[in-house]
Design a protein around this motif. Structure first.
Motif, PDB file in Angstrom:
ATOM      1  N   PRO A 160      -7.649  -3.424  -8.671  1.00 27.62           N
ATOM      2  CA  PRO A 160      -8.573  -2.388  -8.196  1.00 27.62           C
ATOM      3  C   PRO A 160      -8.571  -2.172  -6.684  1.00 27.62           C
ATOM      4  O   PRO A 160      -9.083  -1.164  -6.215  1.00 27.62           O
ATOM      5  N   ASN A 161      -8.018  -3.109  -5.935  1.00 24.22           N
ATOM      6  CA  ASN A 161      -8.020  -2.953  -4.483  1.00 24.22           C
ATOM      7  C   ASN A 161      -7.104  -1.802  -4.077  1.00 24.22           C
ATOM      8  O   ASN A 161      -5.897  -1.848  -4.282  1.00 24.22           O
ATOM      9  N   SER A 162      -7.680  -0.777  -3.512  1.00 23.42           N
ATOM     10  CA  SER A 162      -6.905   0.366  -3.047  1.00 23.42           C
ATOM     11  C   SER A 162      -6.526   0.164  -1.584  1.00 23.42           C
ATOM     12  O   SER A 162      -7.066  -0.711  -0.895  1.00 23.42           O
ATOM     13  N   THR A 163      -5.626   0.992  -1.101  1.00 25.03           N
ATOM     14  CA  THR A 163      -5.234   0.895   0.307  1.00 25.03           C
ATOM     15  C   THR A 163      -6.415   1.221   1.219  1.00 25.03           C
ATOM     16  O   THR A 163      -6.588   0.590   2.268  1.00 25.03           O
ATOM     17  N   THR A 164      -7.231   2.168   0.804  1.00 22.34           N
ATOM     18  CA  THR A 164      -8.395   2.552   1.622  1.00 22.34           C
ATOM     19  C   THR A 164      -9.376   1.399   1.753  1.00 22.34           C
ATOM     20  O   THR A 164      -9.856   1.081   2.853  1.00 22.34           O
ATOM     21  N   THR A 165      -9.658   0.740   0.620  1.00 23.78           N
ATOM     22  CA  THR A 165     -10.571  -0.411   0.635  1.00 23.78           C
ATOM     23  C   THR A 165     -10.012  -1.530   1.500  1.00 23.78           C
ATOM     24  O   THR A 165     -10.742  -2.180   2.262  1.00 23.78           O
ATOM     25  N   THR A 166      -8.720  -1.752   1.383  1.00 22.87           N
ATOM     26  CA  THR A 166      -8.070  -2.817   2.149  1.00 22.87           C
ATOM     27  C   THR A 166      -8.142  -2.546   3.647  1.00 22.87           C
ATOM     28  O   THR A 166      -8.460  -3.443   4.440  1.00 22.87           O
ATOM     29  N   ILE A 167      -7.851  -1.325   4.033  1.00 23.72           N
ATOM     30  CA  ILE A 167      -7.890  -0.958   5.453  1.00 23.72           C
ATOM     31  C   ILE A 167      -9.299  -1.126   6.018  1.00 23.72           C
ATOM     32  O   ILE A 167      -9.490  -1.646   7.132  1.00 23.72           O
TER      33      ILE A 167
ATOM     34  N   TYR B 106      -4.932  -7.505  -3.259  1.00 26.07           N
ATOM     35  CA  TYR B 106      -3.600  -7.334  -3.855  1.00 26.07           C
ATOM     36  C   TYR B 106      -3.308  -5.837  -3.860  1.00 26.07           C
ATOM     37  O   TYR B 106      -3.896  -5.078  -4.633  1.00 26.07           O
ATOM     38  N   VAL B 107      -2.423  -5.405  -2.976  1.00 32.42           N
ATOM     39  CA  VAL B 107      -2.197  -3.972  -2.769  1.00 32.42           C
ATOM     40  C   VAL B 107      -0.702  -3.672  -2.764  1.00 32.42           C
ATOM     41  O   VAL B 107       0.067  -4.324  -2.058  1.00 32.42           O
ATOM     42  N   VAL B 108      -0.320  -2.691  -3.552  1.00 35.46           N
ATOM     43  CA  VAL B 108       1.063  -2.207  -3.534  1.00 35.46           C
ATOM     44  C   VAL B 108       1.077  -0.889  -2.768  1.00 35.46           C
ATOM     45  O   VAL B 108       0.441   0.083  -3.169  1.00 35.46           O
ATOM     46  N   TRP B 109       1.786  -0.877  -1.656  1.00 33.41           N
ATOM     47  CA  TRP B 109       1.819   0.299  -0.786  1.00 33.41           C
ATOM     48  C   TRP B 109       2.841   1.298  -1.309  1.00 33.41           C
ATOM     49  O   TRP B 109       3.984   0.943  -1.602  1.00 33.41           O
TER      50      TRP B 109
ATOM     51  N   GLU C 190      -9.904 -20.757   2.880  1.00 34.22           N
ATOM     52  CA  GLU C 190     -11.008 -20.428   1.975  1.00 34.22           C
ATOM     53  C   GLU C 190     -11.940 -19.352   2.535  1.00 34.22           C
ATOM     54  O   GLU C 190     -12.687 -18.737   1.770  1.00 34.22           O
ATOM     55  N   ARG C 191     -11.926 -19.125   3.830  1.00 32.78           N
ATOM     56  CA  ARG C 191     -12.744 -18.046   4.388  1.00 32.78           C
ATOM     57  C   ARG C 191     -11.893 -16.869   4.879  1.00 32.78           C
ATOM     58  O   ARG C 191     -12.376 -15.993   5.590  1.00 32.78           O
ATOM     59  N   SER C 192     -10.658 -16.843   4.464  1.00 32.65           N
ATOM     60  CA  SER C 192      -9.728 -15.830   4.965  1.00 32.65           C
ATOM     61  C   SER C 192      -9.758 -14.543   4.150  1.00 32.65           C
ATOM     62  O   SER C 192     -10.281 -14.483   3.031  1.00 32.65           O
ATOM     63  N   LEU C 193      -9.170 -13.520   4.749  1.00 27.30           N
ATOM     64  CA  LEU C 193      -8.901 -12.247   4.080  1.00 27.30           C
ATOM     65  C   LEU C 193      -7.384 -12.159   3.919  1.00 27.30           C
ATOM     66  O   LEU C 193      -6.658 -12.207   4.912  1.00 27.30           O
ATOM     67  N   VAL C 194      -6.936 -12.077   2.695  1.00 25.05           N
ATOM     68  CA  VAL C 194      -5.493 -12.074   2.421  1.00 25.05           C
ATOM     69  C   VAL C 194      -5.073 -10.706   1.903  1.00 25.05           C
ATOM     70  O   VAL C 194      -5.699 -10.159   0.988  1.00 25.05           O
ATOM     71  N   VAL C 195      -4.023 -10.164   2.495  1.00 27.43           N
ATOM     72  CA  VAL C 195      -3.460  -8.883   2.053  1.00 27.43           C
ATOM     73  C   VAL C 195      -2.001  -9.110   1.674  1.00 27.43           C
ATOM     74  O   VAL C 195      -1.201  -9.552   2.507  1.00 27.43           O
ATOM     75  N   THR C 196      -1.673  -8.812   0.434  1.00 26.36           N
ATOM     76  CA  THR C 196      -0.301  -9.000  -0.029  1.00 26.36           C
ATOM     77  C   THR C 196       0.011  -8.031  -1.155  1.00 26.36           C
ATOM     78  O   THR C 196      -0.898  -7.532  -1.830  1.00 26.36           O
TER      79      THR C 196
ATOM     80  N   ALA D 134      -2.905   0.310  12.710  1.00 22.69           N
ATOM     81  CA  ALA D 134      -4.052   1.019  13.292  1.00 22.69           C
ATOM     82  C   ALA D 134      -5.350   0.258  13.034  1.00 22.69           C
ATOM     83  O   ALA D 134      -6.215   0.150  13.922  1.00 22.69           O
ATOM     84  N   ALA D 135      -5.489  -0.288  11.822  1.00 24.66           N
ATOM     85  CA  ALA D 135      -6.703  -1.036  11.482  1.00 24.66           C
ATOM     86  C   ALA D 135      -6.821  -2.306  12.321  1.00 24.66           C
ATOM     87  O   ALA D 135      -7.911  -2.655  12.798  1.00 24.66           O
ATOM     88  N   LEU D 136      -5.716  -3.003  12.520  1.00 26.59           N
ATOM     89  CA  LEU D 136      -5.739  -4.236  13.315  1.00 26.59           C
ATOM     90  C   LEU D 136      -6.030  -3.945  14.783  1.00 26.59           C
ATOM     91  O   LEU D 136      -6.760  -4.698  15.445  1.00 26.59           O
ATOM     92  N   ASN D 137      -5.459  -2.881  15.295  1.00 23.03           N
ATOM     93  CA  ASN D 137      -5.701  -2.530  16.701  1.00 23.03           C
ATOM     94  C   ASN D 137      -7.137  -2.066  16.927  1.00 23.03           C
ATOM     95  O   ASN D 137      -7.670  -2.182  18.031  1.00 23.03           O
ATOM     96  N   GLU D 138      -7.750  -1.552  15.875  1.00 23.00           N
ATOM     97  CA  GLU D 138      -9.156  -1.153  15.980  1.00 23.00           C
ATOM     98  C   GLU D 138     -10.076  -2.371  15.957  1.00 23.00           C
ATOM     99  O   GLU D 138     -11.155  -2.355  16.544  1.00 23.00           O
TER     100      GLU D 138
END
Length: 516
Positions: free
Chosen positions: A18-25, A215-218, A192-198, A127-131
């Motif tokens: 269910p994780n979309s790119t928008t939610t992830t960003i 879990y996001v497929v771009w 355990e307190r991290s945010l993981v994007v893969t 862009a999200a990281l630089n913000e």
């Protein structure tokens, strides 16, 4: 047990879909400084696979492609010590093997890496990281540091650490797994307190450990098979059309080549040179015949309701440059014709001359013209309906075995063998088509036993009809008979073993009861 594990993994993947790119960003933008952001690299931060791109940059490309082909065929990673043996070490072995043999690749890679960073960096994540300037960014990958670092330094983000596989000890790192590598680098509490994007299902253990798993497929991500745009003879046949069947060694070299040698080369005064010429001409033939297989899949995908395509079809780029097979074919044809003419003692002088060139030109023109006819026949075969293909398959098989007659002679015994092979390849195909195109109708037929029986029948019939016992009492015929019996020996034994009276055959009893 394996099926249960696959179900568990599939269910775990579903949890993260269910994780979309928008939610992830948005999650990346809002992550606090106490939440480490662990980013996958391949097909996430970089919208390509760094290992595949590195292997695709090997120079010279032809040598690189041949090395990859050899490694993938022999799979030497399965010869490693037990602790690092297996497919997890495949990429490491390919990287270390090709780099040691083609070390200048690392120099070329620096420019290629810069271009990859420019063209395929994930602009949304950047862009999200630089913000979010306060974010603690960690790049974690099962890729290799000497490949990833040259790319990463050209991606405009601030990151605190790169966790990747080492060059010399990459097999150990890969078998350890990304979760353990990350824990070793950051500690359990940080994970355990991290945010993981893969995008990788291989990272499920890491996702399960993280506080915020994504879990996001771009959609822009793409895996490109290394050297996929470079044509190599038999590659499409082995990897796509008939994967895992070892068709090159079993059917082409183990069957077609032996038949051609027994039929044509047996007559030559210089059989070894003639046999080598037939090998080269066989490769020349298959360079063009293979294009027909590729086209067959392409047509099936485009026009058929339920195309029968291998899983690898969608992973490998089709033969984009149709002239490459012709160049390979021409190269092997020239070498083959030279050896063929040499085996026939037709050269006027020992060195190259105009007279010798003329002697080579005619058989070469005949052969290339024949290949053009084969290509045309296969094209027509591919673009007609299945029922019509039944009748066009026959001339294709004739071309496959009788085309060499244009440039080299044959005798009656050899002709019988070729006729036998054409018939025993054509008859199962007819049954396959009229049986609804089901592969089991083809694969279960005892083709080698059938070939043996048909050859013996035709040879015996002609011997009796002509009254000429020399047809069967000669070395060539006896050699072919021996080969036929060796090919079909096991199947003959199976058939003999199952002979029994009808009343003792349980299958027949059941059939009779059903009939009643």
């Amino acid at each position: 047990m394996v099926e249960e594990l696959n179900i568990v993994i599939k269910n775990q993947i579903e949890c993260y879909k269910p994780n979309s790119t928008t939610t992830t960003i948005e999650a990346i933008k809002s992550a606090s400084k106490d939440t480490p952001i662990i980013l996958d690299f391949d097909e996430t931060l970089l919208l390509r696979n760094s290992t595949a791109e590195y292997l695709n940059s090997l120079q010279p490309r032809l040598i690189g492609a041949l090395l990859l082909r050899i490694f993938n065929y022999f799979q030497p990673w399965n010869w490693l010590p037990p602790s690092i043996r297996g497919k997890n070490s495949r990429d490491w072995f390919l990287i270390i093997g090709t780099t040691l043999l083609l070390p200048w690749t690392l120099l070329f890679w620096q420019n290629k890496a810069k271009q990859l960073a420019k063209d395929f960096s994930n602009k949304e994540i950047i862009a999200a990281l630089n913000e979010n300037n306060q974010a603690d960014v960690v790049v974690a990958t099962l890729g290799f540091n000497l490949i990833v670092l040259p790319i990463l330094k050209h991606i405009p983000i601030n990151y605190s650490q790169l966790i990747s596989c080492r060059f010399w000890r990459g097999a150990i790192d890969r078998h350890k797994g990304k979760l353990q590598m990350v824990i070793d680098a950051l500690g359990v509490e940080a994970v355990e307190r991290s945010l993981v994007v893969t995008d990788s299902s291989d990272d499920i253990p890491l996702l399960a450990k993280a506080a915020q798993p994504y879990y996001v497929v771009w959609s822009q991500a793409k895996y490109t098979v290394p050297m996929n745009d470079l044509y190599l003879p038999f590659f499409y046949l082995e990897k796509v059309k008939r994967p895992g069947q070892k068709y090159l060694f079993k059917a082409i070299l183990g069957e077609d080549l032996l038949i051609i040698w027994l039929s044509y080369s047996w007559l030559s005064y210089q059989p070894i040179i003639h046999a080598l010429s037939m090998l080269l001409l066989l490769i020349s033939f298959w360079c063009i015949y293979e294009v027909g297989y590729w086209e067959n899949d392409l047509v099936a995908e485009k026009y058929e309701e339920k195309p029968v395509l291998s899983e690898n079809y969608y992973n490998y780029q089709p033969i984009s440059n149709v002239w490459q097979p012709w160049l390979w074919s021409f190269y092997f044809a020239v070498l083959g014709i030279i050896l063929l003419v040499a085996s026939q003692n037709k050269f006027v002088t020992a060195n190259f001359s105009l007279e010798n060139g003329k002697i080579l030109a005619l058989p070469l023109i005949k052969w290339i013209s024949f290949l053009a006819v084969v290509r045309g026949c296969f094209w027509i075969y591919n673009y007609v309906n299945k029922r019509t293909r039944i009748w066009l398959y026959f001339p294709l098989q004739i071309c496959r075995y009788f085309g060499y007659l244009l440039i080299t002679p044959i005798n009656l015994v050899g002709t019988i063998l070729l006729v036998t092979q054409v018939l025993t390849r054509y008859m199962p195909y007819v049954l396959y088509r009229y049986g609804g195109g089901k592969m089991e109708n083809w694969s279960q037929l005892p083709k080698r036993l059938l070939c043996c029986l048909v050859f013996v029948f035709i040879l015996s019939a002609l011997t009796v009809g002509s009254g000429d016992c020399s047809l069967i009492l000669n070395q060539q015929a006896l050699a072919i008979l021996l080969w036929c019996f060796l090919q079909a020996g096991y199947r003959i034994w199976q058939e003999v073993r199952q002979i029994k009276p009808i009343y003792s055959d349980g299958t027949n009893q059941v059939a009779e009861k059903l009939a009643d």
